[in-house]
Design an enzyme around this catalytic site. Structure first.
Site, PDB file in Angstrom:
ATOM      1  N   GLU A  85       0.691  -1.593   0.668  1.00  0.00           N
ATOM      2  CA  GLU A  85       0.201   0.542  -0.015  1.00  0.00           C
ATOM      3  C   GLU A  85       1.065   0.983  -0.012  1.00  0.00           C
ATOM      4  O   GLU A  85       0.792   2.089  -1.031  1.00  0.00           O
ATOM      5  CB  GLU A  85      -0.739   0.301   1.448  1.00  0.00           C
ATOM      6  CG  GLU A  85      -2.349  -0.848   0.941  1.00  0.00           C
ATOM      7  CD  GLU A  85      -2.733  -0.446   2.164  1.00  0.00           C
ATOM      8  OE1 GLU A  85      -4.051  -0.941   2.216  1.00  0.00           O
ATOM      9  OE2 GLU A  85      -2.524   0.313   3.595  1.00  0.00           O
ATOM     10  N   LEU A  86       1.774   1.207   1.269  1.00  0.00           N
ATOM     11  CA  LEU A  86       3.020   2.543   1.109  1.00  0.00           C
ATOM     12  C   LEU A  86       3.595   3.169  -0.192  1.00  0.00           C
ATOM     13  O   LEU A  86       3.707   3.966  -0.706  1.00  0.00           O
ATOM     14  CB  LEU A  86       3.734   2.568   2.029  1.00  0.00           C
ATOM     15  CG  LEU A  86       4.469   3.634   2.418  1.00  0.00           C
ATOM     16  CD1 LEU A  86       3.596   4.291   3.263  1.00  0.00           C
ATOM     17  CD2 LEU A  86       6.071   3.170   3.466  1.00  0.00           C
TER      18      LEU A  86
END
Length: 178
Positions: A85-86
């Site tokens: 996600e990051l």
């Protein structure tokens, strides 16, 4: 105003990225405050409970969000999904100017930036599981360093969390208006 269903055409104001260790307390309180202030926020806790394979849909939600709030806790880097996600959040910040606000929850920004302490341990664990994917590991490290270099908020033992949450809501509201 809040929605946790994955609707492909929906655009969110805020995407919340967090690990389980903050979801039932700080993150859920932040989510509620954002929603109470009319900020359409995606918080994947309801969707993830269903055990669906939703990785592609979540990456699309991140792309379609105007802002991401990343709650970096001691356990954040232990999740390969959080790190994926990051990477997507940093990509959106770089390519489309998405607003990213890190919140360092009981972790010093330098620990995240330099991947020391619990973050170093987590990366070592990932190295064992992803030995043949050095690009993925490097992208995770780079994303952690980049996000930890942004101006953010810190939550410590002595932090007045309700005041900090209200401060974040005001900051997000102002950023979304401009």
């Amino acid at each position: 105003m809040s929605s946790s269903s994955l609707e492909p055409q929906t655009k969110y104001d805020v995407y919340l990225s967090s690990r389980e260790d903050t979801r039932k307390n700080f993150t859920s309180h932040l989510h509620a405050a954002l929603c109470q202030n009319g900020i359409q926020t995606f918080f994947d806790v309801d969707v993830l409970k269903k055990g669906m394979d939703i990785s592609l849909e979540l990456l699309k939600v991140i792309e379609d969000s105007r802002c991401s709030i990343v709650i970096l806790s001691n356990e954040y880097a232990s999740s390969s999904w959080c790190l994926n996600e990051l990477v997507k959040i940093v990509e959106c910040m770089t390519t489309s100017g998405q607003i990213v606000i890190p919140i360092f929850y009981q972790v010093d920004p330098s620990v995240v930036r330099n991947q020391t302490g619990r973050y170093e341990e987590a990366i070592r664990q990932h190295e064992q599981h992803h030995r043949n994917d050095s690009e993925k590991l490097q992208s995770w490290r780079a994303a952690l360093t980049r996000v930890a270099s942004l101006a953010g908020r810190e939550v410590r033992d002595d932090t007045d969390e309700p005041s900090l949450i209200q401060d974040v809501v005001v900051a997000i509201s102002e950023k979304l208006r401009s």
